[in-house]
Design an enzyme around this catalytic site. Structure first.
Site, short mmCIF file in Angstrom:
data_model
loop_
_atom_site.label_atom_id
_atom_site.label_comp_id
_atom_site.label_asym_id
_atom_site.label_seq_id
_atom_site.Cartn_x
_atom_site.Cartn_y
_atom_site.Cartn_z
N ASN A 1 -0.42 11.93 1.29
CA ASN A 1 0.30 10.77 0.77
C ASN A 1 0.64 10.98 -0.70
O ASN A 1 -0.03 11.77 -1.36
CB ASN A 1 -0.60 9.52 0.86
CG ASN A 1 -0.82 9.09 2.29
OD1 ASN A 1 0.07 9.14 3.10
ND2 ASN A 1 -2.04 8.67 2.57
N GLU B 1 -13.49 4.44 -3.59
CA GLU B 1 -12.09 4.70 -3.26
C GLU B 1 -11.44 5.63 -4.28
O GLU B 1 -11.53 5.39 -5.49
CB GLU B 1 -11.36 3.34 -3.28
CG GLU B 1 -9.94 3.38 -2.85
CD GLU B 1 -9.79 3.65 -1.36
OE1 GLU B 1 -10.62 3.19 -0.56
OE2 GLU B 1 -8.84 4.35 -1.01
N ASP B 2 -10.80 6.68 -3.80
CA ASP B 2 -10.01 7.56 -4.65
C ASP B 2 -10.77 8.11 -5.86
O ASP B 2 -10.24 8.15 -6.98
CB ASP B 2 -8.70 6.86 -5.08
CG ASP B 2 -7.69 6.86 -3.93
OD1 ASP B 2 -8.04 7.30 -2.83
OD2 ASP B 2 -6.55 6.42 -4.13
N ARG C 1 -8.29 10.27 -8.54
CA ARG C 1 -7.52 10.99 -7.50
C ARG C 1 -6.76 9.95 -6.71
O ARG C 1 -7.12 9.60 -5.61
CB ARG C 1 -8.48 11.80 -6.62
CG ARG C 1 -7.80 12.82 -5.77
CD ARG C 1 -8.00 12.57 -4.29
NE ARG C 1 -7.52 11.24 -3.90
CZ ARG C 1 -7.46 10.79 -2.66
NH1 ARG C 1 -7.88 11.53 -1.67
NH2 ARG C 1 -7.01 9.59 -2.36
N LYS D 1 -5.97 -2.37 -1.45
CA LYS D 1 -6.91 -2.23 -0.33
C LYS D 1 -7.53 -3.58 0.02
O LYS D 1 -7.71 -3.91 1.19
CB LYS D 1 -8.02 -1.24 -0.70
CG LYS D 1 -7.55 0.19 -0.63
CD LYS D 1 -8.09 0.91 0.60
CE LYS D 1 -7.21 2.06 0.98
NZ LYS D 1 -7.87 3.20 1.57
N TYR E 1 0.83 -1.19 0.00
CA TYR E 1 0.00 0.00 0.00
C TYR E 1 0.88 1.25 0.00
O TYR E 1 2.00 1.20 -0.48
CB TYR E 1 -1.05 -0.06 1.14
CG TYR E 1 -2.23 0.73 0.67
CD1 TYR E 1 -2.99 0.30 -0.42
CD2 TYR E 1 -2.51 1.96 1.22
CE1 TYR E 1 -3.99 1.08 -0.94
CE2 TYR E 1 -3.53 2.75 0.69
CZ TYR E 1 -4.26 2.31 -0.38
OH TYR E 1 -5.24 3.09 -0.91
N ASP F 1 -14.05 5.42 1.73
CA ASP F 1 -12.95 5.33 2.69
C ASP F 1 -12.19 6.65 2.83
O ASP F 1 -11.74 6.99 3.92
CB ASP F 1 -11.99 4.21 2.27
CG ASP F 1 -10.94 3.99 3.35
OD1 ASP F 1 -11.34 3.82 4.51
OD2 ASP F 1 -9.74 4.01 3.02
N ASP F 2 -12.06 7.38 1.72
CA ASP F 2 -11.30 8.65 1.79
C ASP F 2 -12.01 9.65 2.69
O ASP F 2 -11.38 10.49 3.31
CB ASP F 2 -11.15 9.26 0.40
CG ASP F 2 -10.58 8.25 -0.56
OD1 ASP F 2 -9.47 7.77 -0.30
OD2 ASP F 2 -11.27 7.90 -1.54
P1 NAI Z 1 -8.55 16.41 -2.44
O1 NAI Z 1 -8.00 16.58 -3.79
O2 NAI Z 1 -10.00 16.10 -2.26
O3 NAI Z 1 -8.24 17.75 -1.58
C1 NAI Z 1 -7.04 18.48 -1.62
C2 NAI Z 1 -7.31 19.84 -1.00
O4 NAI Z 1 -6.08 20.55 -0.88
C3 NAI Z 1 -8.25 20.72 -1.81
O5 NAI Z 1 -9.20 21.31 -0.97
C4 NAI Z 1 -7.32 21.80 -2.36
O6 NAI Z 1 -7.98 23.06 -2.53
C5 NAI Z 1 -6.30 21.89 -1.26
N1 NAI Z 1 -5.08 22.54 -1.70
C6 NAI Z 1 -4.39 22.39 -2.86
N2 NAI Z 1 -3.35 23.22 -2.90
C7 NAI Z 1 -3.36 23.90 -1.74
C8 NAI Z 1 -2.54 24.91 -1.21
N3 NAI Z 1 -1.49 25.38 -1.87
N4 NAI Z 1 -2.85 25.40 0.00
C9 NAI Z 1 -3.91 24.93 0.69
N5 NAI Z 1 -4.72 23.98 0.24
C10 NAI Z 1 -4.45 23.47 -0.97
O7 NAI Z 1 -7.71 15.29 -1.74
P2 NAI Z 1 -8.08 14.44 -0.45
O8 NAI Z 1 -8.84 13.22 -0.79
O9 NAI Z 1 -8.73 15.33 0.55
O10 NAI Z 1 -6.64 13.98 0.01
C11 NAI Z 1 -5.68 14.92 0.40
C12 NAI Z 1 -4.41 14.22 0.80
O11 NAI Z 1 -4.67 13.47 1.99
C13 NAI Z 1 -3.89 13.22 -0.23
O12 NAI Z 1 -2.49 13.31 -0.30
C14 NAI Z 1 -4.27 11.89 0.33
O13 NAI Z 1 -3.37 10.87 -0.05
C15 NAI Z 1 -4.19 12.15 1.80
N6 NAI Z 1 -5.03 11.25 2.56
C16 NAI Z 1 -4.47 10.64 3.65
C17 NAI Z 1 -5.18 9.74 4.36
C18 NAI Z 1 -4.55 9.12 5.55
O14 NAI Z 1 -3.48 9.44 5.89
N7 NAI Z 1 -5.21 8.24 6.25
C19 NAI Z 1 -6.54 9.32 3.95
C20 NAI Z 1 -7.07 10.09 2.84
C21 NAI Z 1 -6.31 11.02 2.17
#
Ligand code: NAI
Length: 563
Positions: free
Chosen positions: A418, A253-254, A164, A182, A111, A276-277
Site C-alpha cells: 500500500n 500500528e505502523d 512506517r 483505524k 483509510y 495489526d500489521d
Molecule cells: P516492512 O518495511 O516491514 O517490510 C518491507 C520488506 O520489503 C522488507 O523486508 C524489505 O527488505 C523488503 N524489500 C524492500 N525492497 C525490496 C526489493 N527491492 N526486493 C525485495 N524485497 C524488498 O513493511 P511491512 O509492514 O511488511 O509492509 C510492507 C507493505 O505491505 C507495505 O506497503 C504495507 O502498506 C503493506 N501492507 C499491506 C497490508 C494489507 O494489505 N492488508 C497490511 C500490512 C502491510
C-alpha cells in the site's frame, strides 16, 4: 458533569432517552452530542438551541444526502478526506452514519490509499486536534496527561510512532492520521462506541529531514530516539494508559519492523494488545488464501508460498499460514515453515545469510544457494502463491506473472503493498497476463477487470475485515490477552463468509457492505477461543452473537432530556 450520553449503550434500552447537561453553543460544539439541523423542535426549546440553527428540522437521511452532495463536489480525494474529517469533528453521529451507508466508496478515503496522502500533508491540512500526543520531551508527565482525556472510559487505543506509515516510510507525527482512520473503522466496522476510542501518536522524533524542515510540521523536530530511549517512551506510555484504563485494548500500528516485533513480544503476555500489521494482516491474508484454495480444491499443505518482501507483514502472514497448516493439515512446525520462502532487498532469505539476517526472518531461511532475481527464484522454487509485501511497484512484471502461471494452473498472486502506487502489480495486469486464471487479492482497492468477456472483481485483503471484529470481541467479552489462536479463528470465520457466487467472480473476500455482520461473527469466534481457554474475566453469555450485536453502536439520533 459528565454527559451520560457517552455511557448510554450500557443501559441497553430499546429507546434510550439521554440525559444531557450541555446547552446551546456548547451542545452544538460537542461532536459526540451535536445533531446540527437534526435537533427537533422540542430539543431546540429544551436546550436553548432555537435560533442558533436554521429553522428547518432536517432528518439524518437528508443530512447524509447533503454531506454526499458536497463530497462529490470536491475535486480530489484529499479534499474529500478533509471534508469528511471536518464532519467527524462537527457531528460524529452523522459522520458514522455516512460512513456506514457508503462504506465501499468511503473506506478508500478515510483509510488507504487516501489516508496516506493525508498523512503526508498532515501539518498542512490540520484543522483541529483529535486523539492524544505523547512526545518524548513530555515523558515525566505521561501518567498525569492521561487524565486530560475527557472520556472516563476507553475501550480501544490505536497507537503509532509514525515510523512506517503504510508503504510511505517515516512520517513522524504526521502519522496521526492512521490511528484516527483505524479507529473510525472500528466504529463503523464493529460498532465500538466513538467516545471509547483513543487515537495516539507517540512522538519520538523523525528521521524524515524534509518534514523536520517543514515550517508547518507539528511534531518534535528531533531525529528518532535511539532504541533504549524509544522503548522507555513506549513503556511509560503503556504504564500511563494502563493506570487509567487497565482493560483497554492497545493496537500497535505502523511501527517500523525493528520495533514492531520486540514490542509485540514484550507486551503480548503483559497487556491486552496486538499488532495489526503483523497479526491482522496475517489473518486477512490467510482468509484470502483459504478462499483461493477452495477454488483450486487444494490443501494448504500442498502450497509453496513465496513472499517478496520480508518485513512485519510477511512475518505475520507466514506465521499465520504456518499455524493454520499445523492446525488443519496436521503438519509439524518444521514442515509448515518449509512451505514458506522469503525474499528481501538482498534476495532469497537463505541459511547462508543467517548471521546477517534480522531475527524475524531466520525461521524462514532455506538451505539454498543465494539468489537475487525474483524470476529466477520463481523458476527454481515454483511457488503456487506469490505475496508482495515489498513496497516495490511493478516488481511483479509480465515475465514474473507469466512464469507463475507457467507452472500453476491458478497462480495465487496477492500484491499487498500500500498505497496503490506501491502495489507490486495491478489487478488489470495480473488478470490479463494470466488470461483470467489468477486468483488475486490486493492491499489497496482495484476496479473490476474484464478478460475474455468475464468480469473479475478483485478482492481487497483489507485488515478492516479483521481488526474491528477482533477488537470488539476483546472488549465485549472482557478478554485478558489476545492470542494467535484468536486470529486464526477470525481468519477462518472470515473465509467461511465468502459465498460461491463471490468466488465465481474471483472475489476471495466478502463484500464490505456486510462488515457489521462479519465483525460480529469474528468477535464471537474470538470470544469462543477466550472462553475455551479461560482468557476472559466474565461469565459466558448464553448467545454470544446476540450479546455482541446488542452492544454495537448504531449511528442514529437518540432523544435527549435536559438535566
Ligand atoms: P516492512 O518495511 O516491514 O517490510 C518491507 C520488506 O520489503 C522488507 O523486508 C524489505 O527488505 C523488503 N524489500 C524492500 N525492497 C525490496 C526489493 N527491492 N526486493 C525485495 N524485497 C524488498 O513493511 P511491512 O509492514 O511488511 O509492509 C510492507 C507493505 O505491505 C507495505 O506497503 C504495507 O502498506 C503493506 N501492507 C499491506 C497490508 C494489507 O494489505 N492488508 C497490511 C500490512 C502491510
Amino acid at each position: 458533569m459528565q454527559d451520560p450520553v457517552r455511557r448510554h449503550h450500557i443501559d441497553l434500552q430499546d429507546d434510550p432517552i439521554l440525559p444531557v447537561s450541555k446547552r446551546g453553543k456548547a451542545l452544538l460544539s460537542d461532536p459526540l452530542l451535536n445533531k446540527g439541523t437534526g435537533f427537533p423542535d422540542s430539543e431546540r426549546d429544551a436546550f436553548g438551541i432555537r435560533g442558533l440553527v436554521p429553522p428547518q428540522v432536517v432528518s439524518i437521511d437528508d443530512q447524509v444526502q447533503r454531506v454526499m452532495e458536497n463530497f462529490h463536489r470536491k475535486d480530489s480525494d484529499l479534499e474529500r478526506y478533509i471534508h469528511l474529517e471536518a464532519l467527524h469533528d462537527r457531528n460524529e453521529t452523522l459522520y458514522y452514519r455516512v460512513l456506514l451507508k457508503y462504506i465501499r466508496e468511503l473506506t478508500p478515503i478515510v483509510y488507504t490509499p487516501t489516508v496516506g496522502k493525508a498523512c503526508q500533508h498532515f501539518g498542512h491540512i490540520y484543522r483541529r486536534a483529535r486523539g492524544m500526543y505523547f512526545s518524548a520531551g513530555e515523558l515525566p508527565y505521561f501518567t498525569d496527561m492521561v487524565h486530560n482525556w475527557p472520556e472516563p472510559e476507553v475501550d480501544v487505543i490505536v497507537v503509532t510512532d509514525g515510523s512506517r506509515i503504510l508503504g510511505l516510510g517515516d512520517l513522524g507525527a504526521n502519522g496521526m492520521g492512521i490511528p484516527i482512520g483505524k479507529l473510525a473503522l472500528y466504529v463503523v466496522g464493529a460498532g465500538v462506541y466513538p467516545c471509547k476510542t483513543l487515537p495516539v501518536l507517540l512522538d519520538v522524533g523523525t528521521d524524515n529531514v524534509a518534514l523536520r524542515d517543514d515550517p508547518l510540521y507539528l511534531g518534535e523536530r528531533i531525529p528518532r530516539l535511539a532504541d533504549d530511549a524509544f522503548f522507555e517512551v513506549v513503556e511509560s506510555f503503556v504504564t500511563a494508559v494502563q493506570s487509567r484504563w487497565p482493560e483497554a485494548l492497545i493496537q500497535f500500528e505502523d511501527f517500523s519492523n525493528n520495533h514492531a516485533f520486540p514490542l509485540l513480544e514484550r507486551y503480548r503476555d503483559m497487556v491486552l494488545c496486538f499488532n495489526d500489521d503483523i497479526q491482522g494482516t496475517g489473518a486477512v491474508t490467510l482468509a484470502g488464501l483459504l478462499s483461493a484454495l477452495r477454488v483450486c480444491g487444494e490443501p494448504l499443505s500442498a502450497q509453496r508460498v513465496l513472499f517478496f518482501g520480508a518485513g512485519s507483514a510477511a512475518r505475520g502472514i507466514a506465521d499465520t499460514i504456518v499455524a493454520a497448516a499445523m492446525a488443519q493439515d496436521g503438519l509439524s512446525l518444521d514442515a509448515a515453515r518449509h512451505l514458506i520462502w522469503m525474499m528481501d532487498s538482498e534476495g532469497l532469505v537463505t541459511q547462508e545469510r543467517l548471521d546477517r539476517l534480522a531475527p524475524h526472518k531466520r525461521d524462514y531461511a532455506h538451505n539454498e544457494p543465494p539468489a537475487q532475481d525474483l524470476l529466477d527464484v520463481i523458476g527454481h522454487v515454483k511457488p503456487t502463491v506469490l505475496i508482495g509485501v515489498s513496497k516495490q511497484p511493478d516488481a511483479f512484471s509480465e515475465p514474473v506473472i507469466r512464469e507463475m502461471h507457467r507452472h500453476t494452473r491458478h497462480p495465487i498472486i496477492f500484491p499487498l503493498s500500500n498505497p496503490t502506487a506501491k502495489a507490486e502489480c495491478t489487478a488489470e495486469q495480473a488478470y490479463h497476463w494470466t488470461n483470467g486464471a489468477v486468483l488475486f487479492a490486493s492491499g489497496s482497492p482495484f476496479k473490476p477487470v474484464t478478460v475474455g468477456g468475464r468480469i473479475f472483481v478483485p478482492g481487497q485483503c483489507n485488515n478492516l475485515y479483521i481488526f474491528p471484529g477482533v477488537g470488539m470481541g476483546a472488549v465485549t467479552f472482557r478478554i485478558r490477552r489476545i492470542t494467535d489462536q484468536m486470529f486464526l479463528a477470525a481468519a477462518r470465520t472470515l473465509a467461511d463468509q465468502v459465498g460461491e457466487e463471490s468466488l465465481a467472480a474471483g472475489r476471495l473476500l466478502p463484500d464490505l457492505g456486510a462488515i457489521r455482520e462479519l465483525s460480529a461473527r469474528i468477535a464471537v469466534a474470538v470470544g469462543e477461543v477466550a472462553f475455551n481457554e479461560g482468557l476472559t474475566t466474565m461469565k459466558r453469555p448464553p448467545d454470544l452473537l446476540t450479546y455482541v450485536k446488542q452492544r454495537m453502536f448504531y449511528p442514529s439520533y437518540v432523544p435527549y432530556e435536559a438535566v
